[in-house]
Design an enzyme around this catalytic site. Structure first.
Site, PDB file in Angstrom:
ATOM      1  N   THR A  97      47.605  48.070  36.554  1.00 22.63           N
ATOM      2  CA  THR A  97      46.851  48.815  35.546  1.00 22.63           C
ATOM      3  C   THR A  97      47.526  50.159  35.272  1.00 22.63           C
ATOM      4  O   THR A  97      47.704  50.558  34.120  1.00 22.63           O
ATOM      5  CB  THR A  97      45.395  49.038  36.024  1.00 22.63           C
ATOM      6  OG1 THR A  97      44.810  47.764  36.282  1.00 22.63           O
ATOM      7  CG2 THR A  97      44.575  49.779  34.999  1.00 22.63           C
ATOM      8  N   CYS A 123      38.300  40.790  36.738  1.00 19.96           N
ATOM      9  CA  CYS A 123      37.840  42.108  36.320  1.00 19.96           C
ATOM     10  C   CYS A 123      36.640  42.016  35.386  1.00 19.96           C
ATOM     11  O   CYS A 123      35.977  43.005  35.149  1.00 19.96           O
ATOM     12  CB  CYS A 123      38.959  42.867  35.624  1.00 19.96           C
ATOM     13  SG  CYS A 123      40.400  42.990  36.664  1.00 19.96           S
TER      14      CYS A 123
HETATM   15  N1  PLP Z   1      47.602  42.668  33.913  1.00 19.65           N
HETATM   16  C1  PLP Z   1      47.289  41.389  34.165  1.00 19.65           C
HETATM   17  C2  PLP Z   1      47.796  40.318  33.247  1.00 19.65           C
HETATM   18  C3  PLP Z   1      46.520  41.073  35.274  1.00 19.65           C
HETATM   19  O1  PLP Z   1      46.201  39.796  35.519  1.00 19.65           O
HETATM   20  C4  PLP Z   1      46.070  42.109  36.120  1.00 19.65           C
HETATM   21  C5  PLP Z   1      45.197  41.817  37.276  1.00 19.65           C
HETATM   22  O2  PLP Z   1      44.535  40.806  37.330  1.00 19.65           O
HETATM   23  C6  PLP Z   1      46.432  43.426  35.810  1.00 19.65           C
HETATM   24  C7  PLP Z   1      47.196  43.669  34.695  1.00 19.65           C
HETATM   25  C8  PLP Z   1      45.999  44.573  36.659  1.00 19.65           C
HETATM   26  O3  PLP Z   1      46.741  44.631  37.853  1.00 19.65           O
HETATM   27  P1  PLP Z   1      46.174  45.508  39.077  1.00 19.65           P
HETATM   28  O4  PLP Z   1      45.043  44.725  39.668  1.00 19.65           O
HETATM   29  O5  PLP Z   1      47.325  45.648  40.017  1.00 19.65           O
HETATM   30  O6  PLP Z   1      45.750  46.805  38.510  1.00 19.65           O
END
Ligand code: PLP
Length: 390
Positions: free
Chosen positions: A73, A324
């Site tokens: 993120t 999420c």
């Molecule tokens: N981008 C995608 C495509 C994801 O699947 C995720 C997490 O599921 C993220 C970003 C976010 O990653 P993080 O959990 O390390 O913040």
């Protein structure tokens, strides 16, 4: 704990034992601060450098082009923020099916007066590069597209889009959080300016990620403070997690092809078993243009939450889309953008495998799922609409 049949690896993955082992010394003995002047601290800079070399090898970039961040993120947010700051432009092009790490940032930016164009996807989740070209305008600061979708696994045409962005002089970011460890990534071939990674999707811990910034790409740090990461991302380095990320990247790279072949055949067995045994099911997403570990299936006339609750009682872990958004009401924005009806979208389950998935995990799902679906369809209020229910 009872047995767990873990089929939710796009949410997060088990930390590999080799990764835990590599990290342990940096909690127990080597816990200094890499910015300290004395040896006990500053020699850890070498460990960070070694990890950077390993993560860089996974995407074929120079180690100097990699910035360690706290997660995928943060990497996504940083790339977009940097492009807006360095270009001074106010328009962003992205897709309708991005992860909330991008979509929520877009909501925030729109409220601040930025303009965002969301490129639609086809009914199989694929994206037409020509639609990106027609969305680019002189005010466009950056195009941001995921490499592989977290819900369906569908792969976007990153190389084609990067050529379009180059032609128009627009920066290009790809969120490769779900592609890493599942596809061979070569940033030089892809031609991207920024690329996001997250360690917890490749058997390293949560809370560490990386952002690739192509050499000579203008860059504005998002987190400002100390001089860490060559002044591109402040904050005392998380040495154990960085070391763990390096080890996980090394393991991934070493076994990418053979693991993908094995995982793909397990995924296909699961998918074919479900689609052939259970009526009124459909596969969501292009069957071929997909990462090898992901299968997203709609079970008509049922709410997926009910399936997941029954799975949970058996120790089966799967998901109804992005982790999420679990708990939020409504259908997945990804499946809705692909044109699924609200009923089809709300009845969808994502199965995602990893190198630790076994035949047993697949057998348990195939053994129990038909009776779970029968039971739920018999009870479901949605069943009123069932074509067999006459
Ligand atoms: N981008 C995608 C495509 C994801 O699947 C995720 C997490 O599921 C993220 C970003 C976010 O990653 P993080 O959990 O390390 O913040």
């Amino acid at each position: 704990m009872n047995s767990i049949y873990y089929l939710d690896n796009n949410a997060t993955t088990a930390v590999a034992p080799e990764v835990v082992e590599a990290m342990m010394p940096y909690f127990q003995c080597e816990w200094g601060n890499p910015s300290s002047a004395y040896y006990f601290g500053h020699h850890l800079g070498k460990e960070i450098d070694q990890a950077r070399v390993k993560v860089a090898a996974m995407i074929n970039c120079s180690p100097r082009e990699l910035i360690f961040t706290s997660c995928g993120t943060e990497s996504d947010n940083t790339a977009i923020f940097s492009a807006l700051e360095t270009t001074g432009k106010k328009h962003i092009v992205t897709s309708a099916v991005e992860h909330s790490a991008i979509t929520k940032q877009m909501d925030f930016l729109k409220a601040k007066g930025y303009e965002v164009t969301f490129i639609p996807v086809e009914s199989d989740g694929t994206l037409n590069p020509a639609s990106v070209e027609s969305a680019i305008c002189p005010e466009t600061a950056i195009v941001s597209l995921m490499y592989a979708n977290n819900e369906t696994g569908v792969i976007f045409p990153i190389t084609e889009v990067s050529k379009i962005c180059k032609k128009h002089g627009v920066l290009f970011h790809s969120d490769a959080v779900q592609a890493a460890g599942k596809l061979k990534i070569d940033v030089k071939e892809l031609g991207v300016d920024f690329l996001s990674l997250s360690a917890h999707k490749i058997h390293a811990p949560k809370g560490i990620g990386a952002l690739y910034v192509r050499n000579r790409t203008p860059f504005q740090p998002y987190i400002i403070g100390g001089h860490q990461e060559r002044q591109r991302r402040a904050g005392t380095e998380n040495v154990p997690y960085i070391v763990g990320f390096g080890k996980a990247a090394e393991l991934c790279l070493a076994s990418l092809e053979e693991e993908n072949t094995r995982v793909r055949s397990l995924r296909d067995r699961l998918e074919e078993g479900i689609l052939s045994q259970i009526p009124y099911t459909r596969l969501n997403g292009n069957k071929l243009l997909r990462i090898p570990n992901t299968s997203n299936i709609s079970f008509e006339y049922i709410e997926s939450e009910a399936i997941l609750m029954m799975f949970d009682q058996l120790g089966i872990c799967a998901s109804s889309g992005s982790a999420c958004t679990t708990g939020s009401v409504g259908a997945s924005h990804v499946l809705s953008a692909m044109g699924l009806s609200p009923m089809q979208a709300r009845g969808s389950v994502r199965f995602s495998l990893s190198r630790y998935t076994t035949d047993k995990d697949i057998d348990v799902v195939l053994e129990h799922l038909p009776s779970i679906i029968n039971k739920l369809r018999a009870m479901s209020p949605l069943n009123e609409a069932h074509p067999d229910n006459v």
